[in-house]
Design an enzyme around this catalytic site. Structure first.
Site, mmCIF file in Angstrom:
data_model
loop_
_atom_site.group_PDB
_atom_site.id
_atom_site.type_symbol
_atom_site.label_atom_id
_atom_site.label_comp_id
_atom_site.label_asym_id
_atom_site.label_seq_id
_atom_site.Cartn_x
_atom_site.Cartn_y
_atom_site.Cartn_z
ATOM 1 N N GLY A 108 -36.394 2.593 -61.555
ATOM 2 C CA GLY A 108 -37.191 2.356 -62.417
ATOM 3 C C GLY A 108 -36.661 1.294 -63.142
ATOM 4 O O GLY A 108 -36.989 0.840 -64.425
ATOM 5 N N PHE A 112 -34.940 -9.062 -78.969
ATOM 6 C CA PHE A 112 -34.834 -9.282 -77.018
ATOM 7 C C PHE A 112 -36.634 -9.753 -76.687
ATOM 8 O O PHE A 112 -36.904 -8.893 -76.436
ATOM 9 C CB PHE A 112 -34.049 -8.624 -76.716
ATOM 10 C CG PHE A 112 -33.607 -8.581 -75.882
ATOM 11 C CD1 PHE A 112 -33.036 -8.716 -75.188
ATOM 12 C CD2 PHE A 112 -34.430 -7.240 -74.742
ATOM 13 C CE1 PHE A 112 -32.770 -9.083 -73.938
ATOM 14 C CE2 PHE A 112 -34.426 -7.206 -73.850
ATOM 15 C CZ PHE A 112 -33.682 -8.421 -72.529
ATOM 16 N N THR A 132 -42.313 -6.907 -55.641
ATOM 17 C CA THR A 132 -42.037 -7.830 -54.848
ATOM 18 C C THR A 132 -41.798 -6.886 -53.600
ATOM 19 O O THR A 132 -43.295 -7.189 -52.908
ATOM 20 C CB THR A 132 -40.632 -8.395 -54.571
ATOM 21 O OG1 THR A 132 -40.424 -9.898 -55.626
ATOM 22 C CG2 THR A 132 -40.378 -9.281 -53.792
ATOM 23 N N ASP A 150 -31.073 7.601 -56.798
ATOM 24 C CA ASP A 150 -31.437 6.765 -57.889
ATOM 25 C C ASP A 150 -30.139 5.978 -58.874
ATOM 26 O O ASP A 150 -29.337 6.711 -57.500
ATOM 27 C CB ASP A 150 -32.571 7.799 -58.609
ATOM 28 C CG ASP A 150 -32.997 7.952 -60.218
ATOM 29 O OD1 ASP A 150 -33.225 6.898 -60.089
ATOM 30 O OD2 ASP A 150 -32.913 7.843 -60.969
ATOM 31 N N LYS A 151 -30.506 5.783 -59.808
ATOM 32 C CA LYS A 151 -29.385 5.776 -60.524
ATOM 33 C C LYS A 151 -29.143 6.014 -61.366
ATOM 34 O O LYS A 151 -28.223 6.650 -62.019
ATOM 35 C CB LYS A 151 -29.301 3.595 -60.860
ATOM 36 C CG LYS A 151 -28.327 3.491 -61.706
ATOM 37 C CD LYS A 151 -28.586 1.631 -62.405
ATOM 38 C CE LYS A 151 -29.787 1.731 -63.292
ATOM 39 N NZ LYS A 151 -28.899 2.394 -64.597
ATOM 40 N N THR A 152 -29.917 5.830 -62.139
ATOM 41 C CA THR A 152 -29.530 6.931 -63.968
ATOM 42 C C THR A 152 -29.912 8.297 -63.901
ATOM 43 O O THR A 152 -30.219 8.634 -63.131
ATOM 44 C CB THR A 152 -31.043 6.949 -65.648
ATOM 45 O OG1 THR A 152 -31.393 4.464 -64.757
ATOM 46 C CG2 THR A 152 -30.802 6.896 -66.120
#
Length: 1187
Positions: A690, A552, A753, A407-409
């Site tokens: 995510g 934004f 994708t 995971d990243k976060t």
């Protein structure tokens, strides 16, 4: 928002409480429930707010434990042996020789299960016993989470998790809004906004709640995280129903951020909460080594049956011989007799399957887990968090990992943004950081801010900081102290002589970092009202009227504000991606080339970049736009969003480029170094997040997973045909000869994708493409997609996978992977509690795999092989003896010495091998990750190695039986002519076997410790001590009558001592000769390093030479991607892209991309737009305390 379902893990057989009440059961069956709040006279009964991820409780432990244990063929086999031994006249080894060790094994397994489940229950208790303020009897009382019930009104303060699923009533913020962090649920770094209904917005204190009562009718408990339908009635049944939706829902697992407090009604608790409804029973994970061992055990069982049948046939043949067998009991003839003989021989040879292996492995793995738990190098002092092996069954799997899915976060990053550098008017600032290296610092920049001169550069610097402090949707909050010590998007305390302490609320971590940076530069954003913002610029208040906020979006990639500045001029201030800003610049704008070069440098460092620009608007032109195009778009009924974007484009033009910012999404300590080290160990790392694509790419650059030399293949197609076509185009670019080989290419895939790429007809091509890339980053993926990716690689590549994450959204892939690792971070313990191993920092993965994993694999491989070896050596001797006793089932050894062989006399050597054996020192294992390949390739234990061991041990058993038999062939064992019986020969053989297998353990040990000496020599001494004592037990102790005086006879025989000196060395001579030959002529890299360690020689040259040889062989097979001569192999050779190659797809691009490091996180399409959000705040007014 796309529906996300979490696969939140619970252990198999975990006890899940059932819905509590009959009163609510009918409603649950109808799919609805009705609950009353602030109605003490109304009886309600729902699920308790207690979660349990444990496998057992007091009532279920014994039946569930026995069910688990006897699902194993191993234990069933020995249970059958125990039953057969109770049949009179069948067992040649007694009635209790198997049941005693089996009971001991089950007892050890039970203790291990109790300890591990106790840890789970303790982790559950830590969550269940958190404190929360609950409104009871007219006031707020602090209670444990377990005491919270459905219908309670609770008060949650900033930085705390929600105790259940709540309906938001009111908050400290305007219009009952609140910010929540859902990174545990969906991995997104930006905060989200929830808003209560207008009817409950005025509930600001306990007195207001005293007059409140009502009911909520809503759907029954379900697993849909982002769906909720319900109605609330205020004032009893006579009240009007007001609809409730997901915008009022606060889920368990989320955290309150940037909001002082909220009031909420509890609607789902415990296992009925949406988070826990996503819970799935965890699959029973079995390591690759265990699977191999089980297969060999099945083979041994087949061999046991074969030799038992052969012995039974031999017995029938011998019966037909004209020999008087009066001294042997006849157990019958014909089919019944043959069957009884077959059972006898099965019992006789049953120990070929080593019953001791079970308890040995349980003990070894449990102690190995303790080693992991006690490793101070994996202890994180700031949070007092040690590493924890939550299961010990997969210790050796850590040494065979080929793919890591991260995971990243919260796993790679700290989820904390910081302003690091900037480029203003073509000049770069921030190259000289302070001593801590963690904040923006530049003396020249600060000089231009605080002592400006009448030069253009100083003017641009002020414009830049002005945009930083005005162009945003941050809200300032004046408070006296923080409500939370945890890391969040709120800033630190900063007491000013003229102002109260200010904290910033923001749904965007990027904007919060920019505003905080401006504050440190002397431009303090202090006040926001619905129409103005005030900035204290170098001690002087400047007020800006907010005319419009151009929001934004991921499509626009920019946000702007139109303000009337203190000088009365209307200006549009804009920040966004470099490509969208540059295409809107005025022809007279300067510094574009210099700024792009700086952006490129920032992007290579993995920093998140934003371009800043502004333009002056003519008053009349602005009014015409505002009342015309903007008004028309904002009131459009059809395609309002598209028309607004078109209106924004009309005014966002002719911009003057001011500069660019560079923000660091702070990584955890040591992440880039850890990734580089793991890559050298030939471990592939895929990032599954995510979060947004731009953010994920930035982090990949920042942690050096992607380098500037790599080409990027970006898959952003949204249709099945488009995905298939793009993947095939990328495969053609790579070339068929380079498929599934490591090319210097990074693959970036979006969640949409991936939805099509994982379809059956595209799956194989997608995997070919992914395996052909050096790095893979998947963005915007749901938890179930994470699990599908892991499953795809796990089953198609037949490689060991590891998944690591910190949130509930990572549990699905942690469950799917061979090994799951949870990060025990600030954001809760959902992943850690559901993992196989938990650590506090990603960097600790390096030692967990390269040292503990590699050591544990090597240790267990030797432990298992030795356990098989020692059993075959002894118990196969009974087969050779059968040729001399007419296949009568007679045993050569005393029945209790047979049982104690594994329990006492040879139990320590496998423990020594399994606990203290090591390939190389931990320092060298960390320094030279190439050594990991030995365990990764499973060369120490596989079917080939097992059968070589089986052949070797069979030869040893032949020698250990026939050499002593030859020694006593003349029957005369003493000088006075006395002879010994069968036990006399048996004790000879048994002693030689014990000594031989102990010496063999010593030969297999590459590391001799004190425990090694104790296990080898101590085991031999224990046998001799037991032999002497056991020979004199009878008749004082009524066992072992046949052994009476045996020690005196054996130890008094010169032949015994003669054989003791010659036989064990003779048996082991071939093994020793082969070991010397291999060490001399076929030495492995590990063996060379071992010898160098003993001689205190630096092994760098040896390891590097072996690594270069491996790379050279690989490079020789490869050519350059895209048709050039030099292809990068393991980062060794730079990649050059041929310009003459055919046109490259837009999905296949190099680093020279117009988006130079752009990344920006902010909620899109929330319940409250950013424009409406800031219009509702007035920071000049004090907020209610909520008491």
């Amino acid at each position: 928002m796309e529906e996300v379902e979490l696969d939140f893990q619970m252990p198999s057989n975990s006890v899940v409480p059932q819905s509590g009440s009959s009163d609510s059961s009918s409603q649950e069956n109808l799919g609805t429930r009705t609950l009353h709040f602030n109605c003490p006279n109304v009886e309600q009964s729902f699920e308790r707010n207690r979660i349990s991820t444990g496998k057992y409780n007091f009532a279920t432990f014994i039946p569930l434990f026995l069910f688990e244990q006897f699902r194993k063929a191993f234990n069933i086999f020995f249970l059958i042996i125990c039953i057969l031994q109770q049949i009179p006249g069948v067992s040649p080894t007694g009635r209790y020789t198997t049941i005693v060790p089996l009971t001991f094994i089950l007892l050890v397994a039970a203790i291990k299960e109790i300890i591990e489940d106790y840890k789970r229950h303790r982790a559950d208790d830590a969550v269940n016993n958190r404190l929360i303020e609950v409104f009871r009897e007219g006031k707020f009382t602090e209670l444990r989470w377990t005491q919270v019930i459905v219908g309670d009104i609770v008060k949650v303060v900033n930085g705390n998790f929600f105790p259940g699923d709540l309906v938001l009533l009111s908050s400290s913020e305007p219009q009952a809004m609140c910010y929540i962090e859902t990174s545990n649920l969906d991995g997104e770094t930006n905060l989200k906004i929830r808003q209560g209904i207008p009817a409950t917005t005025g509930l600001q204190c306990s007195e207001d709640l005293n007059s409140l009562s009502g009911s909520i009718e809503c759907e029954g408990p379900n697993r849909h995280l982002y769906d909720f339908c319900g109605n609330i009635k205020l004032g009893g049944d006579s009240g009007r129903s007001i609809p409730l939706g997901p915008d009022q829902m606060l889920l368990r697992g989320a955290m309150l951020r940037n909001t002082q407090w909220i009031y909420g009604v509890v609607v789902y608790t415990g296992h009925e909460s949406k988070l826990m409804k996503n819970a799935k029973r965890a699959p029973l994970k079995m390591s690759n080594l265990d699977r191999t061992t089980n297969m060999q055990i099945w083979f041994l069982m087949v061999i046991l049956i074969i030799i038992s049948l052969a012995s039974a046939i031999g017995s029938e043949v011998w019966k037909k011989m004209p020999v008087d067998r009066w001294y042997i009991d006849d157990i019958g003839s014909g089919a019944r007799g043959f069957f009884m003989e077959l059972l006898t021989f099965i019992i006789l040879y049953n120990n070929l399957v080593p019953i001791s292996l079970l308890v040995t492995l349980e003990l070894v793995k449990a102690i190995q887990a303790v080693f992991i738990n006690c490793d101070l190098d994996m202890y994180y002092e700031p949070s007092d968090t040690p590493a924890m092996a939550r299961t010990s069954n997969l210790n050796e799997e850590l040494g065979q990992v080929k793919y890591i899915f991260s995971d990243k976060t919260g796993t790679l990053t700290q989820n904390y943004m910081e302003f690091k550098k900037c480029s203003i008017a073509g000049v770069k600032y921030g190259e000289t950081a302070n001593q801590n290296g963690d904040t923006f610092s530049d003396e020249d920049f600060l000089e231009r801010v605080h002592n400006p001169k009448q030069v253009d550069q100083d003017d641009y610097v002020r414009k830049f900081i002005t945009i930083m402090s005005v162009c945003h949707t941050v809200v300032p909050e004046h408070v006296k102290k923080l409500n939370s010590n945890s890391i969040s998007n709120r800033d630190e305390t900063d007491f000013d002589l003229d102002m109260d302490n200010i904290q910033y609320q923001s749904s965007s971590p990027d904007e919060a970092a920019i505003v905080k940076a401006a504050r440190k530069m002397g431009f303090i954003f202090s006040i926001r009202t619905p129409t103005h913002v005030t900035v204290k610029a170098l001690g002087k208040d400047e007020s800006y009227e907010i005319l419009n906020v151009l929001e934004f979006s991921s499509t626009r990639k920019r946000m702007s504000v139109i303000v009337r500045c203190p000088d009365g001029v209307i200006r549009l201030l804009c920040k966004g991606a470099d490509n969208v800003i540059c295409e809107r610049l005025s022809p007279d704008s300067h510094f574009q080339l210099e700024t792009e070069n700086h952006l490129r440098e920032f992007a290579r460092e993995g920093l998140r970049t934003l371009c800043f620009a502004q333009t002056e608007l003519d008053e009349d032109a602005y009014m015409e736009w505002n009342k015309g195009a903007f008004y028309k778009a904002s009131t459009a009924v059809i395609d309002r969003e598209g028309q607004l974007e078109a209106a924004y484009d009309l005014v966002e033009k002719n911009l003057d480029l001011i500069g660019a910012s560079a923000i660091e999404d702070k990584l955890q300590d040591g992440v880039p170094e850890t990734i580089a080290t793991l890559a050298k160990a030939d471990i592939k790392i895929w990032v599954l997040t995510g979060d947004k694509q731009e953010t994920a790419i930035n982090i990949a650059y920042s942690c050096k997973l992607i380098t500037e030399k790599m080409s990027l293949i970006i898959l952003n197609e949204t249709t099945l045909d488009g995905v298939r076509e793009t993947i095939m185009e990328a495969l053609n670019e790579i070339g068929s000869e380079f498929l599934r080989q490591e090319n210097d290419v990074a693959l970036i895939v979006s969640g949409m994708t991936l939805k099509h790429a994982l379809c059956a007809d595209v799956q194989s091509s997608f995997l070919d493409l992914a395996l052909s890339c050096k790095a893979v980053v998947c963005c915007r993926v749901s938890p179930i997609q994470k699990a599908e990716i892991v499953d795809l690689v796990k089953h198609r590549c037949k490689a060991i996978t590891l998944a690591i994450g910190d949130g509930a959204n990572d549990v699905s892939m942690i469950q799917a992977a061979h090994v799951g690792v949870g990060i025990s971070g600030h954001e809760g313990l959902q992943a850690a509690n559901s993992s196989d191993y938990s650590i506090a920092q990603f960097a600790y993965l390096q030692k967990l795999l390269l040292v503990h994993g590699a050591w544990n694999y090597n240790r267990l491989a030797k432990c298992i092989l030795f356990s098989f070896y020692k059993n075959i050596c002894l118990y196969l001797i009974e087969l050779w003896f059968a040729f001399f006793n007419g296949f009568s089932g007679q045993i050569l050894f005393d029945r209790w010495t047979i049982s104690f062989y594994n329990m006492f006399f040879t139990s320590l050597p496998p423990l020594s091998l399994g606990l203290f054996e090591r390939t190389c020192s931990s320092e060298n294992m960390m320094k030279y990750p190439q050594l990991y390949s030995i365990s990764q390739r499973a060369v120490k234990y596989n079917a080939g190695v097992f059968w070589k061991m089986f052949a070797n041990s069979t030869v040893h058993s032949l020698l250990l039986f026939f050499l002593p038999t030859f020694l006593l062939w003349q029957d005369v064992a003493f000088s006075d002519g006395k002879v010994g019986g069968y036990l006399f020969l048996g004790n000879f053989v048994y002693t030689y076997v014990v000594i031989t297998v102990c010496l063999k353990a010593g030969m297999e040990s590459a590391t001799w410790t004190i425990f090694t000496h104790l296990s080898v020599w101590g085991s031999i001494i224990v046998w001799f001590a037991f032999f002497g004592a056991y020979s004199h037990f009878f008749p004082v102790i009524p066992i072992g009558a046949e052994m009476l005086g045996q020690a005196d006879n054996v130890l008094a025989s010169p032949l015994f001592w003669f054989g003791l000196i010659l036989l064990p060395p003779a048996v082991l001579f071939r093994d020793l000769l082969w070991k010397v030959f291999r060490r001399r002529f076929r030495k492995s890299v590990v063996e060379e390093v071992q010898e160098m360690e003993m001689e205190h020689i630096d092994p760098t040259n040896t390891i590097m030479q072996a690594a270069k040889q491996s790379l050279s062989e690989k490079a020789h097979l490869l050519k350059n991607m895209f048709g050039v001569s030099g292809r990068s192999v393991a980062g060794d050779i730079p990649l050059e892209i041929s310009e003459e190659h055919r046109p490259i797809s837009s999905s296949v691009r190099s680093l020279q991309d117009p988006n130079l490091g752009f990344a920006f996180s902010q909620e899109e399409g929330g319940v409250v737009s950013q424009s409406d959000l800031i219009r509702q705040y007035n920071s000049e007014r004090s907020k209610p305390e909520g008491n």
